[in-house]
Design an enzyme around this catalytic site. Structure first.
Site, PDB file in Angstrom:
ATOM      1  N   LEU A   1     -15.449   5.593  -3.578  1.00 12.97           N
ATOM      2  CA  LEU A   1     -14.050   5.170  -3.445  1.00 12.97           C
ATOM      3  C   LEU A   1     -13.645   4.054  -4.411  1.00 12.97           C
ATOM      4  CD1 LEU A   1     -11.512   5.638  -1.705  1.00 12.97           C
ATOM      5  CD2 LEU A   1     -12.245   3.738  -0.305  1.00 12.97           C
TER       6      LEU A   1
ATOM      7  N   ARG B   1      -0.759   9.045  -0.025  1.00 13.94           N
ATOM      8  CA  ARG B   1      -1.979   9.533  -0.658  1.00 13.94           C
ATOM      9  C   ARG B   1      -1.930  11.007  -1.006  1.00 13.94           C
ATOM     10  NH1 ARG B   1      -6.470   6.134   2.886  1.00 13.94           N
ATOM     11  NH2 ARG B   1      -6.185   4.216   1.719  1.00 13.94           N
TER      12      ARG B   1
ATOM     13  N   GLN C   1      -7.900  14.392   4.417  1.00 10.93           N
ATOM     14  CA  GLN C   1      -7.292  13.556   3.384  1.00 10.93           C
ATOM     15  C   GLN C   1      -8.188  13.450   2.160  1.00 10.93           C
ATOM     16  OE1 GLN C   1      -6.569   9.066   3.904  1.00 10.93           O
ATOM     17  NE2 GLN C   1      -4.560   9.929   3.558  1.00 10.93           N
TER      18      GLN C   1
ATOM     19  N   HIS D   1      -8.560  11.222  -1.008  1.00  8.35           N
ATOM     20  CA  HIS D   1      -8.092   9.956  -1.572  1.00  8.35           C
ATOM     21  C   HIS D   1      -7.840  10.182  -3.054  1.00  8.35           C
ATOM     22  CE1 HIS D   1      -7.920   5.751  -2.667  1.00  8.35           C
ATOM     23  NE2 HIS D   1      -7.909   5.432  -1.396  1.00  8.35           N
TER      24      HIS D   1
ATOM     25  N   GLU E   1      -7.320   1.789  -2.769  1.00  5.09           N
ATOM     26  CA  GLU E   1      -5.886   1.874  -3.028  1.00  5.09           C
ATOM     27  C   GLU E   1      -5.329   0.491  -3.339  1.00  5.09           C
ATOM     28  OE1 GLU E   1      -3.941   4.421  -0.286  1.00  5.09           O
ATOM     29  OE2 GLU E   1      -1.954   3.598  -0.644  1.00  5.09           O
TER      30      GLU E   1
ATOM     31  N   PHE F   1       0.864  -1.182   0.000  1.00  6.75           N
ATOM     32  CA  PHE F   1       0.000   0.000   0.000  1.00  6.75           C
ATOM     33  C   PHE F   1       0.898   1.228   0.000  1.00  6.75           C
ATOM     34  CE2 PHE F   1      -4.595   0.901   1.237  1.00  6.75           C
ATOM     35  CZ  PHE F   1      -5.126  -0.085   0.422  1.00  6.75           C
TER      36      PHE F   1
ATOM     37  N   HIS G   1     -11.877  11.981   1.881  1.00  4.74           N
ATOM     38  CA  HIS G   1     -11.834  10.606   2.381  1.00  4.74           C
ATOM     39  C   HIS G   1     -11.771  10.477   3.893  1.00  4.74           C
ATOM     40  CE1 HIS G   1     -11.379   6.372   1.956  1.00  4.74           C
ATOM     41  NE2 HIS G   1     -10.177   6.327   2.477  1.00  4.74           N
TER      42      HIS G   1
ATOM     43  N   ARG H   1      -2.601  10.367   6.519  1.00  7.04           N
ATOM     44  CA  ARG H   1      -2.789   9.005   7.008  1.00  7.04           C
ATOM     45  C   ARG H   1      -2.380   8.013   5.936  1.00  7.04           C
ATOM     46  NH1 ARG H   1      -6.569   5.050   6.431  1.00  7.04           N
ATOM     47  NH2 ARG H   1      -8.163   6.311   5.423  1.00  7.04           N
TER      48      ARG H   1
END
Lengths: 250, 572
Positions: free
Chosen positions: B252, B286, B236, B238, B255, B122, B351, B386
């Protein structure tokens, strides 16, 4: 000219109204819109007292279950262009009505409480090892988003008064029974308490499942067979009795 | 005439039944306490179900070199050095235990060939670290915890109940008042400790990946009883949300797609991440990927529907369907796109809130006695950015810790009588919204969310921020005129009226903090201050002072030397 669709939405507050009725609304059409978009348009712009239940709008939470043109479906997953421009939306018929499109699905957690939780084998060394192939079997049932559309469409629940728990709950039991490290057998409980025998395998539940879980084929029939094998098969019973005896002798 | 209400007394009241709330409930239940969990939506529908990619824990099953020290370093570095080091340390050390515990509760993770928990790559994680269940890890966590919670005798669950205010006496939180929506009944909860696990405020933006319920309710509740909100400017975005059709804009795209090898292209079919991040490419953090996607679209290299392309089709149909089954279904059914054959169109979407209520790292207690917070509502762990998978680790690790923190507190606290007058006043306040002919709350919410998406997005500039602030203050002025027709039962108009007050607290804090921070750090990018500034190695705090929002800064707590060795030195 702006394209419009017509929504006929069921309205009733059973605590003050004896009977419900369909109310007609006109909603502007937006490319790719789903039924939930249209119903929310009504709620936000036309009548804020309209009761609906929704949350993720991504077909992941299973809140917005309703009957669209008579079919149990998720409102967030039903594209308007697949159901026509004159749409009737009614609440799930198998559950007590709270208001408008919202029903009381609380009984499902009462049933879930009766199903024994995951009970791991005691002889396992930590961390546990499992093969992907064994995991896959239970994984299908874990896709369930508890939308209860399968409960809604089930004619045993809709039209008869039986102890049958319903498809969702057989799926829940199967998800644990088919966990490679679970030590419990829930088939007997499903059979004796959960009225599993009342299901006559019409497969309506798996037709409406938005997660495409093969509810009847992979969960209900398996649990029925398990119950039969373990508790009704005379030959298996004999073998079991013999084994128990041998063990007690040893 | 006095309004009727129901009374519930418990040792601990937990507000919110997502992963953090349920894990906290288990902790308090394990200690033998009487627990009440209330949630705004039905049990099992919380926003946690939307989590897709996985839970970060340094098991080292796929990359044996991974350990908690590496995880700790990643959190601090990618959080751009304003995370709370102690929270990062706790998370990195305890996440593996929480994952194995979840497995013992019944969760079934994907496996390595030798039968251990499989881990995927990730963005921003140095090693393959995310334990996952295909691309629906959050659902597995919710179901597993739900199964545990409903079988506990000392845990009472009341769902579809909206908490309208917290009760406070002598500086301590002693309970809450709420409206049970499906019944139209008011409830008064008395508790020795209250835990907020209400999730984030992603719905204050128009384009968002968040569920309906993420309206920042906990922020409003906590702020009004005196808790401090920290780092609220850190929102955040995304990098990959759906852009088409309009009905699903913002939804969404996990990821996990990039984790499994997905590649980003612009309309000229350039793999543009090679320019922005030659080393990590699509798997950078991100904030970096979101800014890159945003820049490509802004500079005219976007797709037909205003996105960039994300391609996983080259991996083959079997691979895609096995690793990313929900994504396959999501694109097939919402957009009519077969991602095993075609590219996806994606653009950044709101996000997660890295900021939130400031808490004590070890116990989860807020600045107000008796009030605790865990999960997205709590602040400190993620700093300015994050990492994917850390939120699921967060809710389990700090859900448990906060449940224990609240338990320890409750053991020495007493139930306090609530004045009847206070209860009646609160009920009257809520019912005063119920009248025809006022302003429809949804209209104001629409204005607010559009303002936020238009002016307080990925790249921020002072003029735009000031426009947003002026709008928020204007809406605050209008707020007393908000009303809802109909009754108290399942009335979304009434609910929206109450949510709006919390959304106004959240947005005011976001915008004021964004104006205050004159630098670009992590998720907060200022056009007029494109670099980060050593002088702003600080946390921003918002608090209610006599009805006005006051801002303050505090230096980031210094990382102890032995932990600092695990982190690369910050470069300016």
């Amino acid at each position: 000219m702006e394209e419009k669709i017509i929504l006929n939405i069921y309205r009733q507050d059973p605590s003050i109204e004896q009977k419900g009725q369909l109310q007609k609304f006109e909603v502007p059409y937006v490319d790719g819109m789903v039924v939930l978009d249209a119903v929310r348009y009504v709620q936000e712009k036309l009548d804020t007292t309209l009761a609906i239940r929704w949350n993720c709008k991504a077909a992941k939470c299973g809140s917005c279950s309703a009957e669209i043109n008579g079919m149990p479906r998720l409102m967030c997953k039903t594209r308007v262009d697949t159901v026509g421009h004159n749409i009737t939306v009614t609440p799930m018929g198998a559950f007590p009505l709270i208001k408008d499109l919202v029903t009381d699905v609380g009984e499902n957690w009462e049933i879930l409480r009766k199903i024994p939780k995951f009970t791991p084998r005691e002889d396992m060394e930590s961390p546990w090892k499992m093969q992907q192939m064994d995991v896959e079997r239970s994984k299908e049932f874990r896709k369930c988003i508890e939308c209860f559309l399968c409960q809604d469409v089930c004619h045993v629940i809709r039209e008869h008064s039986t102890p049958y728990f319903g498809p969702r709950h057989v799926v829940k039991a199967a998800s644990m029974d088919m966990h490679p490290l679970d030590s419990e057998d829930r088939s007997r409980m499903l059979d004796q308490v959960g009225g599993l025998g009342f299901c006559n395998i019409t497969k309506c539940c798996q037709d409406v499942c938005p997660e495409h879980i093969h509810i009847t084929d992979n969960a209900i029939i398996q649990e029925k067979e398990r119950a039969v094998d373990n508790f009704y098969d005379p030959l298996a019973r004999l073998i079991k009795r013999k084994k128990t005896k041998e063990r007690s002798v040893a | 005439m006095a309004e009727q209400y129901l009374n519930t007394e418990s040792d601990i009241l937990i507000i919110g039944a997502g992963g953090a709330g349920m894990r906290a409930a288990l902790a308090a239940s394990d200690a033998g306490l009487k627990v009440t969990v209330v949630s705004k939506s039905l049990l099992g529908k919380a926003h946690t179900v939307m989590a897709e990619g996985g839970i970060a824990a340094s098991l080292g099953n796929v990359d044996p070199k991974d350990n908690w020290q590496a995880h700790f370093g990643d959190i601090i570095e990618e959080g751009v050095y304003i995370s709370n080091w102690r929270m990062a340390e706790i998370l990195a050390k305890e996440a593996p235990q929480r994952v194995y515990e979840l497995e013992r509760y019944g969760a079934l993770f994907d496996r390595t060939p030798d039968g251990r928990i499989l881990q995927r790559a990730f963005g921003g994680h140095s090693y393959r670290r995310l334990c996952h269940v295909g691309d629906r890890t959050g659902l597995e966590i919710i179901r597993t915890l739900e199964d545990q919670v409903i079988h506990r005798q000392n845990v009472k669950i009341i769902d579809e109940l909206y908490i309208t205010s917290l009760l406070k006496k002598d500086g301590k939180v002693i309970g809450a008042i709420g409206l049970k929506m499906d019944k139209g009944e008011f409830h008064c909860f008395k508790a020795k400790a209250v835990v907020l696990a209400t999730g984030g405020c992603g719905r204050v933006y128009k384009i968002t990946s968040n569920s309906w319920e993420s309206t920042g309710d906990g922020l409003g509740l906590a702020y009004r009883v005196g808790a401090k909100l920290q780092d609220m400017e850190m929102i955040q975005f995304h990098p990959t949300g759906m852009v088409y059709p309009p009905g699903v804009k913002g939804l969404l795209v996990t990821e996990g797609v990039r984790g499994e090898g997905g590649i980003l292209y612009n309309s000229k079919m350039e793999r543009f991440m090679e320019r922005y991040s030659p080393q990590k490419k699509e798997l950078d953090a991100r904030d970096v990927v979101a800014r890159a996607n945003y820049a490509e679209i802004q500079e005219g290299r976007g797709t037909e529907h205003g996105g960039v392309y994300l391609d996983i089709s080259y991996k083959g149909a079997d691979f895609v369907k096995q690793k990313l089954p929900s994504m396959y279904m999501q694109f097939m059914e919402f957009a009519g796109v077969d991602i095993t054959k075609e590219k996806m169109e994606v653009a950044p979407t709101t996000h997660y809130q890295m900021g939130g209520v400031r808490v004590d790292p070890d116990t989860g207690m807020t600045d107000v006695k008796g009030l605790f917070a865990a999960g997205e509502i709590a602040c400190g762990l993620h700093g300015a950015n994050r990492l994917g998978g850390n939120s699921l680790a967060d809710i389990l690790v700090f859900g448990k810790r906060t449940g224990e923190g609240a338990t320890d507190y409750a053991k020495t606290a007493e139930l306090v009588e609530v004045r009847e007058e206070d209860i009646q006043n609160e009920i009257s306040r809520v019912l005063s919204f119920l009248k025809p002919d006022g302003i429809n709350a949804y209209d104001l919410i629409d204005e607010l969310t559009s303002t936020m998406s238009d002016n307080v997005g990925i790249v921020r500039e002072p003029d735009r921020l000031n426009i947003a602030l002026a709008k928020i203050l204007e809406l605050k002025e209008k707020y007393p005129k908000v009303s809802a027709p109909g009754g108290r039962k399942y009335n979304h108009g009434l609910l929206a009226a109450m949510e709006l007050s919390n959304m106004l607290v959240a947005t005011e804090a976001i915008v004021r903090s964004a104006i205050m921070r004159p630098e670009s750090r992590g998720a907060h990018t200022r056009k007029d201050f494109p670099k980060k500034d050593r002088a702003w190695l600080k946390n921003i705090l918002c608090s209610d002072v006599g009805g006005e929002m006051k801002l303050d800064t505090e230096p980031v707590p210094t990382i102890p030397a032995e932990l600092m060795e695990l982190v690369k030195q910050e470069v300016y």
